[in-house]
Every structure is written in structure tokens, then in C-alpha cells.
Design a protein around this motif. Structure first.
Motif: not given
Length: 344
Positions: A196-208, A210-221
Motif C-alpha cells: 500500500a501507498s501511505v502518506e507520512t504525517i508529523v507524529v511528534k509536534k514538539s520535534t516535528g 515524521v512517520g506513518i503514524g504507527i507504533a512499531p515493535e521488533d518481531n523476532m524468533s
């Protein structure tokens, strides 16, 4: 005659009241009640191949008892019961669906166990191999342009054709973008690969930032050199990470880390051995006090937004608990503290 009519009238009123009270039992409320839970010995839940369980004391995890206020009576009980926190449903699970919430809890526990094994094996100088399998999506911001595309529980494999092993790598890449730019995201949803094509946004106004607005976490085995079995049934979330790590380490190394003390604690654990903040810490120190715990480990406040240390010190002082509370930043700090203790 008047008396008879009056009695009939009163009887109808009583029946109506009883009817209303019965109906209320079946009316759900949008609240959860959180209370101090149990203290559970980890030697009964954790088994390391060729490990020992000869400790004189015990290492214990702490839990929070959380129930849905399924009717107004339970909610009213929560308002008056001691050491009870009443929380709105959205504070507990946000706007997640049942499927997303269950996927998140499962990932959090699996990740907690994996990080505990990696960190404890490293401290015990035991080999553990691990592979990264994409980036787990643990949350989607309400204003994210990916809101209707990516869901909690999805696994991101590539962004703009680039693969990322760790969440921090993905965050760093997206920081270099400008808000409004579009990125191509390849991800897995319900075991199906999608793009999918996803538009980036400002995720932290205090610092400016940019991200795609998700909370990412490591995924391991992981592939540890010794088999480790952790029975996490009926335990949710990542807050047992620190205590899982201590129990695994204690079973691997020679000697007894407990020194005869009843030790409990809480805190998330990452693969590098860092201890992180948790929710509901006041309930956990209450549970530890009731169970006669000698030593309680908790996450030290490091960042400006951290509150665990402030809350636990306030609770201990307010209630006058006679319990040794020990702040730690890393697994190593907790191990060093226990190693320095005299035998009880």
C-alpha cells in the motif's frame, strides 16, 4: 378496601423496583476495575534445560487483577473498594477490536519472553541466536493516513523496498521524510502479503518528527542454546520481563541469586537488558506488601514522562509499607544488587 388497594399498589411498586434491579444486572458499563493481584513464584512457571531450582528464597512476578464492570453494581463496588482503580474502556484497550487487542496481548507476552531469554542468556554467557521477522504494528494513531490500511497485529516487511530488522531503523528512515510524502509499505495482514501507498504525517509536534503514524515493535524468533519453557497462561502484557529474566538467569548460573529472600518486581525487558516502565505499579506494590515480599524491583524513572519511581515511592510512604524497594535500569543492576546481599 382502601388498605387492600394500598397494599396492591405497594406490591406493584416493589415488583417494579425488583424488575429494574434485575435488569441492571444485564446492562454493561464502559469501565474496567483494576486491583492488586497475586504474587506468583517463577520457579513454578519457568524451566531451563539442565537448570536448577534449589533457591532458598524465591523470585516472583506480580499481577494486576483486572475485570470488566459488566454491570452497574460492579462499577459501584469499584468506586468504594480500597486500592481499586476505575478506568474507562478506551483507556484500557483504546479503539482496538477484540481481534487487534488479543493480537497485541499475545505479541507483548511473546516479545517479553523472547527478550527475557536473550538478555538473561547474554548475562550468563550462554549462546542465543535470534532473527528479526519484520516490524510488528502495536498501534495506529487516530490521525494516521494508514488508519484504514494497516491494523494492529500486522507485520511490516519493507518500506520503499528497504527491509528493516529493528523498529528503531524504521523510525530513523521515516524521520528523513517530509510530511505529506508517500511511502510504499509491504506488510502482512491475516497471513496475506499486501502492498500500500501511505502518506507520512508529523507524529511528534514538539520535534516535528515524521512517520506513518504507527507504533512499531521488533518481531523476532529465537534459538537459545538451552531450551526454556515459560508458562505464561493467564498472564497478559510485557511487565513480567524483568522477573522472567532473573529467574532464567538464576536457573542457569551456579549458586542462589535469592540468598533466601522473597524477591518480587516488575518491569519490561528488551533484548539488550534494559528495564522499561509499566502500568499499574501502585497495585503491584500493594500486592507485594500483602504477600510479605522482602525486596521489590521496579523501573527507575529515566525520561521526563516516566512515573513508576514517583508512584511507587508515594504509595510506600502513604501506606507505611515495610518493604525494600529497589529502582533498576537494567537486568545487570538487579543481578548485581542480589549478588551483593548477605544470606538471609
Amino acid at each position: 378496601m382502601n388498605k387492600t388497594r394500598k397494599n396492591k399498589h405497594l406490591k406493584k411498586i416493589y415488583i417494579a423496583i425488583i424488575g429494574v434491579l434485575i435488569i441492571l444486572v444485564f446492562i454493561p458499563t464502559p469501565y474496567y476495575l483494576n486491583q492488586p493481584g497475586s504474587i506468583e513464584p517463577l520457579a513454578e512457571k519457568v524451566t531451563v534445560e539442565d537448570g536448577h531450582k534449589t533457591e532458598k528464597g524465591s523470585l516472583n512476578l506480580t499481577t494486576i487483577y483486572s475485570i470488566k464492570a459488566s454491570n452497574p453494581y460492579i462499577w459501584l463496588y469499584g468506586l468504594v473498594a480500597p486500592h481499586t482503580e476505575v478506568m474507562k474502556e478506551e483507556e484500557v484497550r483504546g479503539d482496538l477490536t477484540d481481534e487487534e487487542y488479543n493480537a497485541l496481548l499475545l505479541h507483548m507476552m511473546d516479545s517479553s519472553k523472547q527478550s527475557a531469554i536473550i538478555s538473561s542468556f547474554h548475562e550468563a554467557n550462554k549462546k542465543v541466536d535470534f532473527d528479526y521477522n519484520g516490524i510488528f504494528v502495536s498501534g495506529v494513531l487516530p490521525n494516521s493516513k494508514a488508519k484504514s490500511i494497516i491494523s494492529v497485529g500486522d507485520i511490516i516487511h519493507q518500506v520503499d523496498g528497504k527491509s528493516f530488522n529493528e523498529a528503531e531503523q524504521l523510525i530513523a528512515y521515516l524521520k528523513g521524510k517530509k510530511a505529506g510524502e508517500k511511502v510504499k509499505v509491504q506488510y502482512t495482514h491475516n497471513k496475506k502479503t499486501k502492498t500500500a501507498s501511505v502518506e507520512t504525517i508529523v507524529v511528534k509536534k514538539s520535534t516535528g518528527q515524521v512517520g506513518i503514524g504507527i507504533a512499531p515493535e521488533d518481531n523476532m524468533s529465537i534459538q537459545p542454546s538451552l531450551d526454556v519453557n515459560i508458562n505464561s497462561a493467564n498472564i497478559g502484557g510485557p511487565s513480567a520481563g524483568l522477573m522472567f529474566s532473573l529467574e532464567i538467569y538464576n536457573q542457569i548460573i551456579e549458586g542462589d541469586l535469592t540468598k533466601g529472600y522473597k524477591v518480587a518486581g516488575t518491569g519490561t525487558m528488551d533484548a539488550k537488558g534494559n528495564v522499561g516502565q509499566i502500568g499499574g505499579i501502585r497495585h503491584k506494590i500493594v500486592a507485594a506488601h500483602k504477600a510479605g515480599v522482602d525486596i521489590f524491583f521496579y523501573p527507575e524513572d529515566i525520561n521526563k514522562e516516566d512515573t513508576n519511581e514517583k508512584e511507587i515511592k508515594d504509595e510506600v510512604k502513604k501506606e507505611g509499607y515495610d518493604i525494600k524497594i529497589v529502582p533498576v535500569r537494567t537486568l545487570r543492576e538487579a543481578i548485581d544488587y542480589l549478588n551483593a546481599l548477605p544470606k538471609k
